[in-house]
Design an enzyme around this catalytic site. Structure first.
Site, short mmCIF file in Angstrom:
data_model
loop_
_atom_site.label_atom_id
_atom_site.label_comp_id
_atom_site.label_asym_id
_atom_site.label_seq_id
_atom_site.Cartn_x
_atom_site.Cartn_y
_atom_site.Cartn_z
CG LEU A 162 -17.84 37.10 -46.85
CD1 LEU A 162 -16.64 36.29 -47.30
CD2 LEU A 162 -18.93 36.17 -46.39
CG ASN A 217 -14.24 44.96 -52.83
OD1 ASN A 217 -14.07 44.96 -51.62
ND2 ASN A 217 -14.84 43.96 -53.46
CB CYS A 269 -13.29 40.52 -54.08
SG CYS A 269 -14.48 39.30 -53.54
NE ARG A 336 -12.10 32.32 -56.75
CZ ARG A 336 -13.34 32.49 -56.31
NH1 ARG A 336 -14.30 32.85 -57.15
NH2 ARG A 336 -13.64 32.32 -55.04
#
Ligand code: UDX
Length: 444
Positions: A162, A217, A269, A336
């Site tokens: 997600l 990713n 991520c 972040r």
């Protein structure tokens, strides 16, 4: 297992959005956290972070008795048939992941399984490098339960894909579900949970599921970096990189997604996961020159953005910057690895002063720096009497600012765009000096 009951250990984006989706699909779900106020608030229907539509759905599920919060892992696991480990795996200084929360939850699950007669499935969902489920989680489960995987309990790895800002949409409508299974019996239970989800489901071995998350990713971060590298090449030719990437993305083998050049990727991520897989690969003797370059380029990109700012306005000493958007991307309060931080630090090093605006992220950004930033309540206040405006995160409210507003509120009508938030032609037509990453920044 009649109606499967679900325990989700962890109340971050993955745990809570996933937990809400299981509840919505008819599975009674309890999410745990170590922070009592988060559990208490969840039981009142209040999520611990901002995410579009999450509060309404959480409230609905809590009111229906399908979703609740707890700080008690042991009781929650006892009351469930399937336990998802969704705790955080933050980066350690060497880039590897801190697995202490994963270990702690595995101990709790093992302790409960020791005295639990029903067949239980343990699912790792936190992002963990290949081998972690089988070499770390599994031995802890067997040790603390005194039971055997495959015979006494099941084990799966189920990565989460997600996106923040779209967590509700993505957890209710994932584009695929990957089920890494220790054995067929374990995978079948997970497939039952996901039977109502309309998307392709792929089953594979546990360590492949773990690596799929890192590979996905890394590839997305690489696509962004590729566009960022071409933004610099385009600038030298006075070509708009967005046009170039549009032409590239029309190739169905490539697709247009994640080719938006900007001031770099941030978030919880991409930076963490690419760093983690690079650190581990080096340790085990696999070269990663491509991913090394991705990480390196991503640090250059915010500095390149400041170079564009300097190129546009000259000496920054004594200048006041209206800085729009502090979160790592729109629709989230998460800061972040936000690119706002290196950009603002450098603006101060160059002698500028920052008046910042963000719709949601102040309380998460403020602890990151003690620079004397002025945090403004509205974008109007940020623009008022600033020398020029800079966009780092393209929230809709920021995209909706009109050329007229820039003209009347700023001291000079200059907008320097790190996210291609506006139609350049529109701003230029209205008398704004517009500069952006990968835009035609040369004076013809
Ligand atoms: C990402 C993945 O998309 C998701 O599948 C995974 O589960 C978690 O990591 P997220 O970090 O929430 O999700 O945000 P994403 O939308 O992917 O954006 C990450 C960063 O890349 C942001 O800073 C964004 O601004 C930047 N980005 C994204 C670009 O610079 N250009 C793009 O084209 C897309």
């Amino acid at each position: 297992m009649e109606k499967i009951r679900i325990a989700v250990l962890g109340m971050g984006y993955v745990g809570l959005a996933g937990g809400m989706a299981y509840a919505k699909h008819g599975f009674k779900t309890i999410c745990t956290t170590t922070t009592p106020s988060k559990a208490k608030n969840l039981n009142k229907g209040i999520p611990p972070f901002y995410e579009p539509e999450l509060e309404e759905l959480v409230k609905e599920m809590v009111e229906k008795g399908m979703l609740s919060g707890s700080t008690n892992n042991i009781e929650t696991i006892k009351e469930s048939d399937v336990t998802f480990i969704c705790v955080g795996t933050p980066s350690l200084p060497d880039g590897s992941a801190d697995l202490s929360a994963v270990k702690d939850t595995a101990k709790d699950i093992g302790t409960v399984l020791k005295n639990k007669d029903d067949y239980h499935i343990v699912v790792t969902k936190s992002t963990i490098v290949p081998g972690t489920t089988e070499n770390l989680v599994l031995p802890i489960l067997e040790k603390y339960s005194n039971k055997k995987v495959g015979r006494d309990f099941g084990l799966c790895m189920n990565p989460e894909f997600l996106r923040q800002g779209q967590a509700v949409h993505d957890s209710l409508n994932p584009d695929r579900i990957v089920i890494g299974e220790y054995d067929k019996k374990s995978g079948d239970v997970l497939e039952r949970i996901y039977s109502g989800y309309d998307c392709p489901k792929m089953r594979c071995e546990i360590r492949a599921a773990e690596l799929i998350k890192y590979a996905a990713n890394s590839l997305l971060a690489t696509k962004i970096t590729f566009a960022n590298e071409f933004s610099r090449i385009s600038e030298k030719f006075n070509i708009d990189v967005y046009k170039v990437m549009k032409g590239v993305g029309l190739d169905f083998r490539i697709n247009p997604m994640f080719l938006n050049a900007g001031c770099g990727f941030g978030g919880s991520c991409f930076p963490k996961d690419v760093n983690a897989i690079v650190a581990l690969s080096k340790k085990i003797g696999a070269e990663t020159p491509l991913l090394d370059a991705v990480l390196y380029t991503n640090e250059l990109q915010p500095m390149h953005f400041v170079d564009i700012i300097k190129d546009t306005v000259g000496d920054l000493r004594g200048k006041t910057v209206a800085f729009l958007g502090l979160s790592f991307k729109p629709d989230t309060d998460d800061t972040r690895a936000t690119r706002a931080l290196p950009i603002i630090k450098r603006l101060y090093q160059e002698g500028a002063h920052v008046k910042a605006y963000d719709p949601k992220a102040y309380y998460k950004f403020k602890p990151l720096t003690d620079l004397p930033i002025e945090y403004m309540d509205t974008w109007e206040d940020a623009l008022k009497n600033a020398d020029f405006a800079v966009v780092q995160s393209d929230w809709q409210v920021i995209k909706d600012i009109k050329p007229e507003d820039f003209k009347t509120l700023l001291r000079n009508p200059i907008v320097i765009d790190g996210r291609r938030s506006y139609d350049p032609e529109e701003l230029i037509k209205n008398g704004i000096t517009y500069r952006a990453i990968g835009w035609k920044n040369l004076n013809d």
